[in-house]
Write a protein that holds these residues in place. Structure first.
Motif, mmCIF file in Angstrom:
data_model
loop_
_atom_site.group_PDB
_atom_site.id
_atom_site.type_symbol
_atom_site.label_atom_id
_atom_site.label_comp_id
_atom_site.label_asym_id
_atom_site.label_seq_id
_atom_site.Cartn_x
_atom_site.Cartn_y
_atom_site.Cartn_z
ATOM 1 N N GLY A 58 22.066 -40.700 -52.596
ATOM 2 C CA GLY A 58 21.773 -39.377 -53.121
ATOM 3 C C GLY A 58 20.580 -38.718 -52.477
ATOM 4 N N ALA A 59 19.999 -37.758 -53.191
ATOM 5 C CA ALA A 59 18.848 -37.009 -52.684
ATOM 6 C C ALA A 59 18.027 -36.512 -53.861
ATOM 7 N N VAL A 117 18.632 -24.654 -36.059
ATOM 8 C CA VAL A 117 20.097 -24.525 -36.084
ATOM 9 C C VAL A 117 20.568 -23.900 -37.393
ATOM 10 N N LYS A 118 19.695 -23.198 -38.059
ATOM 11 C CA LYS A 118 20.026 -22.618 -39.361
ATOM 12 C C LYS A 118 21.252 -21.705 -39.280
ATOM 13 N N LYS A 119 21.383 -20.961 -38.197
ATOM 14 C CA LYS A 119 22.513 -20.039 -38.045
ATOM 15 C C LYS A 119 23.811 -20.775 -37.708
ATOM 16 N N ASP A 120 23.720 -22.061 -37.449
ATOM 17 C CA ASP A 120 24.900 -22.844 -37.067
ATOM 18 C C ASP A 120 25.385 -23.764 -38.178
ATOM 19 N N ILE A 121 24.771 -23.663 -39.349
ATOM 20 C CA ILE A 121 25.158 -24.536 -40.457
ATOM 21 C C ILE A 121 25.419 -23.716 -41.709
ATOM 22 N N GLN A 122 26.103 -24.309 -42.645
ATOM 23 C CA GLN A 122 26.185 -23.759 -43.991
ATOM 24 C C GLN A 122 26.033 -24.908 -44.978
ATOM 25 N N ILE A 123 25.223 -24.671 -45.971
ATOM 26 C CA ILE A 123 25.040 -25.654 -47.034
ATOM 27 C C ILE A 123 25.942 -25.253 -48.178
ATOM 28 N N ILE A 124 26.735 -26.208 -48.647
ATOM 29 C CA ILE A 124 27.715 -25.927 -49.700
ATOM 30 C C ILE A 124 27.284 -26.630 -50.977
ATOM 31 N N SER A 125 26.927 -25.857 -51.983
ATOM 32 C CA SER A 125 26.522 -26.406 -53.280
ATOM 33 C C SER A 125 27.678 -26.299 -54.268
ATOM 34 N N GLY A 126 27.851 -27.331 -55.080
ATOM 35 C CA GLY A 126 28.881 -27.292 -56.116
ATOM 36 C C GLY A 126 30.066 -28.194 -55.852
ATOM 37 N N LEU A 127 30.051 -28.940 -54.742
ATOM 38 C CA LEU A 127 31.139 -29.876 -54.456
ATOM 39 C C LEU A 127 30.958 -31.160 -55.260
ATOM 40 N N ALA A 128 32.063 -31.766 -55.646
ATOM 41 C CA ALA A 128 32.015 -32.970 -56.490
ATOM 42 C C ALA A 128 33.054 -33.983 -56.027
ATOM 43 N N HIS A 129 32.786 -35.242 -56.342
ATOM 44 C CA HIS A 129 33.754 -36.317 -56.098
ATOM 45 C C HIS A 129 34.020 -37.017 -57.431
ATOM 46 N N ASP A 130 35.014 -36.520 -58.155
ATOM 47 C CA ASP A 130 35.351 -37.100 -59.461
ATOM 48 C C ASP A 130 35.763 -38.562 -59.338
ATOM 49 N N TYR A 139 28.002 -33.461 -43.216
ATOM 50 C CA TYR A 139 26.858 -34.351 -43.408
ATOM 51 C C TYR A 139 26.549 -34.398 -44.892
ATOM 52 N N GLY A 140 26.441 -35.619 -45.443
ATOM 53 C CA GLY A 140 26.105 -35.710 -46.863
ATOM 54 C C GLY A 140 26.470 -37.050 -47.444
ATOM 55 N N GLY A 141 26.648 -37.074 -48.753
ATOM 56 C CA GLY A 141 26.994 -38.298 -49.453
ATOM 57 C C GLY A 141 27.700 -37.985 -50.751
ATOM 58 N N ALA A 142 28.181 -39.030 -51.432
ATOM 59 C CA ALA A 142 28.962 -38.850 -52.652
ATOM 60 C C ALA A 142 28.144 -39.068 -53.919
ATOM 61 N N ILE A 143 26.818 -39.091 -53.790
ATOM 62 C CA ILE A 143 25.917 -39.147 -54.938
ATOM 63 C C ILE A 143 24.879 -38.047 -54.764
ATOM 64 N N HIS A 152 23.216 -41.597 -61.065
ATOM 65 C CA HIS A 152 24.515 -41.827 -60.417
ATOM 66 C C HIS A 152 25.436 -40.615 -60.599
ATOM 67 N N ASP A 153 24.898 -39.427 -60.400
ATOM 68 C CA ASP A 153 25.714 -38.218 -60.493
ATOM 69 C C ASP A 153 26.586 -38.079 -59.252
ATOM 70 N N HIS A 154 27.798 -37.570 -59.459
ATOM 71 C CA HIS A 154 28.719 -37.356 -58.347
ATOM 72 C C HIS A 154 29.163 -35.896 -58.262
ATOM 73 N N ASP A 155 28.358 -35.003 -58.828
ATOM 74 C CA ASP A 155 28.650 -33.570 -58.702
ATOM 75 C C ASP A 155 27.471 -32.883 -58.024
ATOM 76 N N ASN A 156 27.681 -31.604 -57.647
ATOM 77 C CA ASN A 156 26.661 -30.848 -56.919
ATOM 78 C C ASN A 156 26.081 -31.689 -55.787
ATOM 79 N N LEU A 157 26.961 -32.199 -54.954
ATOM 80 C CA LEU A 157 26.589 -33.145 -53.902
ATOM 81 C C LEU A 157 25.781 -32.480 -52.794
ATOM 82 N N PRO A 158 24.913 -33.259 -52.129
ATOM 83 C CA PRO A 158 24.180 -32.727 -50.982
ATOM 84 C C PRO A 158 25.083 -32.703 -49.749
#
Length: 445
Positions: A52-53, A79-92, A376-380, A386-392
């Motif tokens: 997690g993070a 590289v800010k213009k070359d990325i997008q951060i997506i908030s709100g993704l989850a792994h049920d 790039y990220g993880g499932a926690i 041990h949250d699995h929502d709002n993933l980084p």
């Protein structure tokens, strides 16, 4: 200069026991364009970081195109213009869902599959096919290697690793079939040989062994072919070839340095060539991934930077305690500060990779980053709970112009991360109705 038709079919420099793939050259551009029309040159990579993070320091401020990078992600500013951060993704399916403990094993196993792992410590493992392998089946038809699996942690294929889950779940995250994980390769030398060594003809494996024993450069074995080929090139392509071959030699030197200074390892079967410095190991694997993409040796790669539950320490950045131990911080401010340092460390390595991808030209005249989709990220998210929502999660690259980068995409409601994968496959020309627990494509426009 030789007739164009005599060089436009060239893909490799050849030598005994060796194939060195060619980089993008102007003389090969028509061929590359035809290949893109036939199936596209999209590159896809999936990178996993564990435990997690610290989300308040990880989440960006603002949304849409009016946003700012957080303190943990400041290294990504170039590289800010070359990325997008997506908030709100989850792994049920990384949640227990009646299966009890084992969040770390489930996190690894679920990240690319979107499926619930069968809880077993035996041989009857089962999960699902991972998105990288769905892509590899199609994109791999046009490359020498279907896919590349990289890692930094020694693997484990069996045994009980997390609350009754097989080690196969926790130490792998790429799955060829629901019962066949693909173990990541952790030795840079072996990855290098996979990319450039040739063992498809009698005597080649012996030549390869002799080269390694004599510590000769792989370029020594293709020098004659390289001279002959470069003599046929124009001025710009000769400069590109010189830069490319220099890059290969520098990569060899990094691997050799790692081999020379590797400490004694308790497992005698573990291969040499693994840097003792963790940051150097990560960057070397990123370098190899770039080289694989640059030469079009593969278009699909996964990189398990560390398995979930990893208890590695980070003394170089002032964190002596184990990562997993710290992640259960119970709101202790000192532990949270140390965890934020680890988050920042991993982001810095990723920034190194993206900046090099952006600086490396592709066959269409843009950069490798322009024609890539990189998760790039993880499932926690919050490992303390041990949250699995709002993933980084970061989605880097422009996907050949199909992605809207340079923004913070803040989803209005929890969304299966598998929806992102459906959309990515669609942009790569691969149609699928469903991946794991997906409910439809994610709107990335």
């Amino acid at each position: 200069m030789s007739d164009y038709s005599t060089i436009n079919r060239r893909k490799f420099l050849r030598g005994v026991g060796t194939l060195v793939a060619l980089p993008s050259l102007e003389c090969l551009t028509p061929v590359a364009k035809a290949a893109e029309k036939a199936g596209g040159a999209m590159k896809m990579a999936f990178i996993y970081t564990p435990n997690g993070a610290i989300m308040p320091q990880w989440n960006p401020s603002g949304e849409g195109e009016n946003w700012q990078l957080s303190s943990s992600l400041t290294s990504l500013e170039p590289v800010k213009k070359d990325i997008q951060i997506i908030s709100g993704l989850a792994h049920d399916k990384a949640r227990a869902n009646g299966d009890g403990g084992g969040d770390h094993a489930r996190a690894n196993a679920t990240f690319l599959t979107g499926m619930q792992a069968r809880k077993t410590a035996g041989a009857d493992i089962k999960i699902g096919v991972s998105v990288d392998q769905m892509a590899a089946v199609e994109l791999g038809k046009r490359t020498r290697l279907e896919s590349l699996q990289l890692g930094c942690d020694p693997g484990r294929k069996a045994g009980n690793c997390d609350s009754g889950y097989s080690c196969a779940y926790q130490y792998n995250f790429s799955w060829r079939t629901p019962t066949m994980p693909l173990a990541p390769e952790i030795d840079p030398r072996l990855v290098f040989e996979k990319l450039f060594g040739r063992a498809d003809a009698p005597g080649d494996s012996k030549a390869q062994a002799r080269r390694l024993e004599e510590r000769r450069s792989i370029l020594d074995f293709v020098v004659e072919d390289a001279k002959s080929f470069q003599a046929q090139l124009g001025y710009t392509d000769r400069l590109k070839m010189d830069e490319y071959l220099t890059g290969i030699r520098e990569l060899e030197r990094k691997i050799e340095a790692a081999e020379n200074f590797t400490a004694e390892l308790p497992d005698a079967d573990r291969p040499n060539g693994i840097p003792t410095d963790y940051g150097s190991h990560i960057r070397l694997m990123y370098d190899l991934m770039i080289m694989a993409f640059q030469t079009d040796s593969t278009r699909v790669a996964s990189f398990l930077v560390a398995h979930d539950g990893s208890n590695r320490s980070f003394s170089d950045i002032g964190v002596a305690e184990g990562h997993h131990h710290l992640s259960h911080h119970r709101d202790d401010a000192a532990k949270i500060e140390k965890l934020a340092k680890i988050d920042k460390f991993y982001a810095e390595q990723f920034a190194y990779f993206l900046k090099k991808m952006k600086a490396t030209k592709s066959t269409n005249g843009g950069s490798l980053l322009d024609e890539s989709m990189i998760v790039y990220g993880g499932a926690i998210s919050d490992a303390n709970r041990h949250d699995h929502d709002n993933l980084p999660v970061i989605l880097a690259g422009r996907g050949g112009g199909s992605l809207r980068s340079g923004r913070h995409l803040k989803l209005k409601q929890p969304t299966p991360m598998s929806n992102l994968y459906v959309s990515m496959l669609d942009r790569a020309g691969i149609k699928t109705d469903r991946i794991g627990d997906s409910t439809g494509p994610l709107d990335l426009i």
